[in-house]
Design an enzyme around this catalytic site. Structure first.
Site, mmCIF file in Angstrom:
data_model
loop_
_atom_site.group_PDB
_atom_site.id
_atom_site.type_symbol
_atom_site.label_atom_id
_atom_site.label_comp_id
_atom_site.label_asym_id
_atom_site.label_seq_id
_atom_site.Cartn_x
_atom_site.Cartn_y
_atom_site.Cartn_z
ATOM 1 N N ASP A 14 -33.420 3.203 67.151
ATOM 2 C CA ASP A 14 -34.298 3.472 65.995
ATOM 3 C C ASP A 14 -34.293 4.923 65.498
ATOM 4 O O ASP A 14 -35.356 5.468 65.173
ATOM 5 C CB ASP A 14 -35.738 3.056 66.326
ATOM 6 C CG ASP A 14 -35.885 1.563 66.603
ATOM 7 O OD1 ASP A 14 -34.868 0.853 66.572
ATOM 8 O OD2 ASP A 14 -37.019 1.110 66.866
ATOM 9 N N LYS A 111 -33.947 -5.468 64.472
ATOM 10 C CA LYS A 111 -35.013 -6.149 65.211
ATOM 11 C C LYS A 111 -36.329 -5.991 64.473
ATOM 12 O O LYS A 111 -36.460 -5.125 63.606
ATOM 13 C CB LYS A 111 -35.123 -5.569 66.619
ATOM 14 C CG LYS A 111 -35.509 -4.101 66.610
ATOM 15 C CD LYS A 111 -35.458 -3.478 67.979
ATOM 16 C CE LYS A 111 -35.818 -2.012 67.937
ATOM 17 N NZ LYS A 111 -37.185 -1.725 67.463
ATOM 18 N N CYS A 156 -40.352 2.013 71.624
ATOM 19 C CA CYS A 156 -39.131 1.203 71.642
ATOM 20 C C CYS A 156 -38.200 1.555 72.789
ATOM 21 O O CYS A 156 -37.571 0.683 73.378
ATOM 22 C CB CYS A 156 -38.429 1.287 70.294
ATOM 23 S SG CYS A 156 -39.379 0.378 69.036
HETATM 24 C C1 VGL Z 1 -41.447 1.896 66.987
HETATM 25 C C2 VGL Z 1 -43.673 1.807 66.464
HETATM 26 C C3 VGL Z 1 -43.454 0.760 65.610
HETATM 27 C C4 VGL Z 1 -40.352 2.571 67.752
HETATM 28 C C5 VGL Z 1 -41.206 0.837 66.126
HETATM 29 O O1 VGL Z 1 -39.187 2.528 67.290
HETATM 30 O O2 VGL Z 1 -40.653 3.149 68.813
HETATM 31 N N1 VGL Z 1 -42.687 2.373 67.158
HETATM 32 N N2 VGL Z 1 -42.216 0.275 65.442
#
Ligand code: VGL
Ligand code: ZN
Length: 214
Positions: A14, A111, A156
């Site tokens: 991410d 995802k 994540c």
């Molecule tokens: C994430 C909060 C919401 C992350 C993803 O990538 O850690 N955190 N969605």
């Protein structure tokens, strides 16, 4: 731990505009991971980038509930932390950070695409049973060591590490290539201790040196 490129995968979790400073859910210093990640890509044969990739009215958005950001709600899949709208499919915020060597990726995995179910981990959605398919991809390639980088350490990256450990992968967290949101405050340090206690190794990206995989 012995590094073998054939049996190791670099997982870049991410590293998207919305998780970098200035983004909708900016992780402090989040873009500092780009340099170490790019250097690491030179050492790996199997490289996966993930993208949080939500529909516009996703269950994890505070706006979808008319609630405040960082509050929690109960859903059929357990407690859900509510976030600002982030990583909406196709948006600029959902794009990978423009400085990343994405050309090195053999797989880009998305995802969090199911409206009612969040997905922090790269391996399972937050119900912890619905697979993303990544486990099969890794196993068919003979990967048993996962090097984790990216954002956010306490969400994540943490859930990916927990699932990977549960599945029996060796988990190596590259400390200078991850950053946390630290919500609630103190969570990031707790997570590092938790993962160490469960057997994850924490290393510096420097241990692979400047060379390239032969
Ligand atoms: C994430 C909060 C919401 C992350 C993803 O990538 O850690 N955190 N969605
Ligand atoms: Zn998300």
């Amino acid at each position: 731990m012995r590094f073998e490129a054939g049996h190791s995968a670099l997982l870049v979790v991410d590293v998207q505009n919305d998780f970098c400073p200035g983004g909708a859910l900016g992780v402090p210093d989040g873009d500092a991971v780009v340099g170490p990640v790019n250097r690491l890509t030179r050492h790996f044969r199997h490289i996966v980038f993930t993208q949080d990739w939500h529909p516009a009215d996703h269950v994890s958005f505070a706006s979808a509930w008319g609630r405040k950001v960082y509050e929690s709600v109960e859903t059929e899949h357990g407690t859900q932390v509510l976030w600002p709208e982030h990583c909406v499919q196709g948006s600029r915020g959902a794009a990978l950070h423009p400085g990343l060597r994405v050309e090195a990726a053999s797989l880009i995995l998305r995802k969090g695409m199911v409206k009612g179910l969040d997905s922090y981990s790269a391996l399972f959605e937050n119900d912890r049973v619905t697979p993303t398919g990544l486990e099969g991809w890794l196993r068919t390639l003979g990967v048993h060591s996962l090097w984790l980088t990216g954002l956010a350490t306490d969400y994540c990256v943490r859930y990916t590490a927990l699932d990977a450990l549960r599945l029996g992968f060796e988990v190596v967290v590259v400390q200078d290539a991850v950053r946390g949101v630290d919500v609630p405050a103190g969570r990031e340090a707790k997570v590092v201790n938790e993962l160490k206690g469960l057997g994850a190794l924490f290393v510096s990206s420097q241990i692979l040196g400047e060379g390239q995989v032969p």
